[in-house]
Design an enzyme around this catalytic site. Sequence first.
Site, PDB file in Angstrom:
ATOM      1  N   ASP A   1       1.327  -1.598  -0.177  1.00 53.60           N
ATOM      2  CA  ASP A   1      -0.123   0.288  -0.263  1.00 53.60           C
ATOM      3  C   ASP A   1       0.984   1.283  -0.090  1.00 53.60           C
ATOM      4  O   ASP A   1       2.072   1.142   0.383  1.00 53.60           O
ATOM      5  CB  ASP A   1      -0.708  -0.146   0.881  1.00 53.60           C
ATOM      6  CG  ASP A   1      -0.252   0.166   2.431  1.00 53.60           C
ATOM      7  OD1 ASP A   1       0.910  -0.827   2.706  1.00 53.60           O
ATOM      8  OD2 ASP A   1      -0.961   0.464   3.638  1.00 53.60           O
TER       9      ASP A   1
ATOM     10  N   GLU B   1      -0.002  -0.932   5.863  1.00 50.77           N
ATOM     11  CA  GLU B   1       0.626  -0.474   6.698  1.00 50.77           C
ATOM     12  C   GLU B   1       0.691   0.905   7.301  1.00 50.77           C
ATOM     13  O   GLU B   1       1.125   1.402   8.157  1.00 50.77           O
ATOM     14  CB  GLU B   1       2.840  -0.902   6.385  1.00 50.77           C
ATOM     15  CG  GLU B   1       3.301  -0.668   6.960  1.00 50.77           C
ATOM     16  CD  GLU B   1       4.089   0.632   7.191  1.00 50.77           C
ATOM     17  OE1 GLU B   1       4.650   1.047   8.340  1.00 50.77           O
ATOM     18  OE2 GLU B   1       3.366   1.444   6.081  1.00 50.77           O
ATOM     19  N   GLU B   2       0.551   1.964   5.833  1.00 51.86           N
ATOM     20  CA  GLU B   2       0.647   2.958   6.435  1.00 51.86           C
ATOM     21  C   GLU B   2      -1.124   3.584   7.305  1.00 51.86           C
ATOM     22  O   GLU B   2      -1.412   4.491   7.147  1.00 51.86           O
ATOM     23  CB  GLU B   2      -0.132   3.827   4.804  1.00 51.86           C
ATOM     24  CG  GLU B   2       1.576   3.444   3.646  1.00 51.86           C
ATOM     25  CD  GLU B   2       2.497   4.475   4.083  1.00 51.86           C
ATOM     26  OE1 GLU B   2       2.802   5.135   5.212  1.00 51.86           O
ATOM     27  OE2 GLU B   2       3.224   3.997   3.120  1.00 51.86           O
TER      28      GLU B   2
ATOM     29  N   ARG C   1       5.877  10.903  18.471  1.00 52.55           N
ATOM     30  CA  ARG C   1       6.673   9.953  17.957  1.00 52.55           C
ATOM     31  C   ARG C   1       6.870   9.152  19.241  1.00 52.55           C
ATOM     32  O   ARG C   1       7.723  10.045  20.000  1.00 52.55           O
ATOM     33  CB  ARG C   1       7.638  10.381  16.854  1.00 52.55           C
ATOM     34  CG  ARG C   1       6.882  10.370  15.898  1.00 52.55           C
ATOM     35  CD  ARG C   1       7.115   9.635  14.850  1.00 52.55           C
ATOM     36  NE  ARG C   1       6.584   9.791  13.999  1.00 52.55           N
ATOM     37  CZ  ARG C   1       5.884   9.070  12.363  1.00 52.55           C
ATOM     38  NH1 ARG C   1       6.507   7.759  12.509  1.00 52.55           N
ATOM     39  NH2 ARG C   1       5.795   9.950  11.610  1.00 52.55           N
TER      40      ARG C   1
ATOM     41  N   SER D   1       8.498   5.597  11.931  1.00 51.83           N
ATOM     42  CA  SER D   1       7.932   3.726  12.629  1.00 51.83           C
ATOM     43  C   SER D   1       7.323   3.057  11.493  1.00 51.83           C
ATOM     44  O   SER D   1       6.680   2.892  10.556  1.00 51.83           O
ATOM     45  CB  SER D   1       6.517   4.246  13.625  1.00 51.83           C
ATOM     46  OG  SER D   1       6.977   5.300  13.917  1.00 51.83           O
TER      47      SER D   1
ATOM     48  N   HIS E   1       5.703   9.897   1.154  1.00 51.49           N
ATOM     49  CA  HIS E   1       4.770  10.593   1.927  1.00 51.49           C
ATOM     50  C   HIS E   1       4.461  11.785   0.928  1.00 51.49           C
ATOM     51  O   HIS E   1       4.223  12.729   1.849  1.00 51.49           O
ATOM     52  CB  HIS E   1       4.687  10.565   3.583  1.00 51.49           C
ATOM     53  CG  HIS E   1       4.605   9.645   4.088  1.00 51.49           C
ATOM     54  ND1 HIS E   1       3.944   9.235   4.815  1.00 51.49           N
ATOM     55  CD2 HIS E   1       5.138   7.790   3.689  1.00 51.49           C
ATOM     56  CE1 HIS E   1       3.805   7.827   5.910  1.00 51.49           C
ATOM     57  NE2 HIS E   1       5.157   6.659   4.365  1.00 51.49           N
TER      58      HIS E   1
HETATM   59  N1  BES Z   1       8.877   3.479   5.326  1.00 50.46           N
HETATM   60  C1  BES Z   1       7.593   3.968   6.729  1.00 50.46           C
HETATM   61  C2  BES Z   1       8.699   4.135   7.769  1.00 50.46           C
HETATM   62  C3  BES Z   1       9.738   5.149   8.055  1.00 50.46           C
HETATM   63  C4  BES Z   1      10.465   5.738   7.308  1.00 50.46           C
HETATM   64  C5  BES Z   1      11.013   4.599   8.906  1.00 50.46           C
HETATM   65  C6  BES Z   1      11.157   6.261   7.102  1.00 50.46           C
HETATM   66  C7  BES Z   1      11.818   4.638   8.827  1.00 50.46           C
HETATM   67  C8  BES Z   1      12.497   5.532   8.131  1.00 50.46           C
HETATM   68  C9  BES Z   1       6.568   3.520   6.551  1.00 50.46           C
HETATM   69  O1  BES Z   1       6.185   3.578   5.339  1.00 50.46           O
HETATM   70  C10 BES Z   1       5.193   4.777   7.703  1.00 50.46           C
HETATM   71  O2  BES Z   1       5.048   5.512   6.256  1.00 50.46           O
HETATM   72  N2  BES Z   1       5.632   4.226   8.539  1.00 50.46           N
HETATM   73  C11 BES Z   1       4.467   4.899   9.162  1.00 50.46           C
HETATM   74  C12 BES Z   1       3.749   4.689  10.346  1.00 50.46           C
HETATM   75  C13 BES Z   1       2.311   4.554  10.550  1.00 50.46           C
HETATM   76  C14 BES Z   1       1.490   5.419   9.608  1.00 50.46           C
HETATM   77  C15 BES Z   1       1.351   3.877  11.729  1.00 50.46           C
HETATM   78  C16 BES Z   1       5.008   6.220   9.942  1.00 50.46           C
HETATM   79  O3  BES Z   1       6.234   6.208  10.400  1.00 50.46           O
HETATM   80  O4  BES Z   1       4.296   7.626   9.864  1.00 50.46           O
HETATM   81 MN    MN Z   2       7.133   2.127   4.632  1.00 46.98          MN
HETATM   82 MN    MN Z   3       4.818   5.219   4.652  1.00 47.59          MN
END
Ligand code: BES
Ligand code: MN
Ligand code: MN
Length: 459
Positions: free
Chosen positions: A91, A156-157, A331, A402, A430
């Site tokens: 996703d 995941e998102e 965070r 995360s 993003h």
């Molecule tokens: N891949 C990212 C997380 C990430 C980005 C980790 C850069 C380390 C470095 C993941 O897809 C993401 O965007 N996670 C969300 C989690 C949330 C939706 C629970 C985030 O970190 O905002």
């Molecule tokens: Mn990701």
């Molecule tokens: Mn992401």
Amino acid sequence: MITMATVSEYIEDNKEQFKNELFDFLNIPSISTDSEYKNNVKDAAYFLINKLESLNMDRVELFETEGNPIVYGELITDESKPTVLVYGHYDVQPPDPIDEWETPPFQPTVRDGDIYARGASDDKGQSYTHLKALEAYQKTDTDFPVNIKFIFEGEEEIGSPSLVPFIKDHKELLECDMVLISDTAMFAEDTPSITYGLRGLAYMQINVQGSNRDLHSGVYGGAVDNPANVLCNIISKLKDDDGIIQIPGFYDDVVELTEEDREAYKKLPFDEEEYKEKLGLEALKGEKGYSTLERTSARPTLDVNGLWSGYQGEGAKTVLPAKAGAKVSMRLVPNQDPKKTAKLFKEYVHSLAPDTVTVTVTEHHGGNPAITDLSFYGLQAAADAFEAVYHKEPFFTREGGSIPIVADFQKVLGAQSILMGFGLNSDAIHSPNEKFALKDFYRGIHTSAKFFELLPSHS
Ligand code: BES
Ligand code: MN
Ligand code: MN
């Protein structure tokens, strides 16, 4: 020796094909936050199913869930070899603000050696590397050195709501010695790193309701409390001027950085001037007493992510808004608990709320922080694989983003995660114009193949 050359030759010879396949994957707008794209999300799941089915695996299966499907595949070569569970997410984030894209988000385009598309780095491009690494073994008749299981989710998102119960219900299916994930960034260009810490997340919404309708600000101004003012007042009390979060109990469970941790941070080649310049900022701001890298990876934060109230159109409309609202993310670092933090946030905001308005605090999805044990043997195989491909020893770093399921893999499956990221912080995940360097897509495939080759000798 000879066999590995064949695997790596196969990768070299098939770059164009790999890129075209990734483009097909990136063409699918698998946006999980928006239910209008439900069918596209499904298409992305089937894209992976088809690719796995072409890989001669022992088992490939699509599991329906209450949300988006979970894609699974396994190849068991020898029970005595280590088993690697490869995790990724198909996703993607919405492309907004859409007007700021130089080329359409779901029509991948290469410019200056970078693939521009939503999901290029996060996480289609990165996770696809492992499928192609396996293909290189299969197509060159090279014995695959380990057992491999793939699990891809489409949520995941949005906080992995279906995957969390899924792994609890399928512990045996997912039994493994480690999880391999490419969904993080390298420390810098040509500078690989293995991420051993991820932050968690608690995401809140505050709604303030005043009068039963918007009011003329001349007629009623002075007599009633204004939800916009109230909200700003509350927000201003969430942090002090030193960037310290004011929620009582917020820091109670935070694992403090050790002197050793801080020394390791100081050794990382970080140029703060360049960092500011790239962001178009004159000055940085964060929690007093900590460096930028510490603040963005090992310290908790609180930030407004969205804010609305009153008149936003052209010119001046004299009005007292009846409503105001904000989205606030926190965070979290080890050992903070998202549920507990959300509760503390709620209590504090309610304690700040005057009785002239109605303040409601709700909780969105969150996630647990995670940390990989640095003595875990799999990390050394990953480091050696990076070194073989990038000709540089990787750094071990913690990151601010995360991946909520990592903590569950640890808790439920007892498996450590190896975060082998091929992205860059400048990939604009993003954001508009997300990109992924083609050369890192290819080096990622090589690194993955090398990792599988080296792992048995490390176990
Ligand atoms: N891949 C990212 C997380 C990430 C980005 C980790 C850069 C380390 C470095 C993941 O897809 C993401 O965007 N996670 C969300 C989690 C949330 C939706 C629970 C985030 O970190 O905002
Ligand atoms: Mn990701
Ligand atoms: Mn992401």
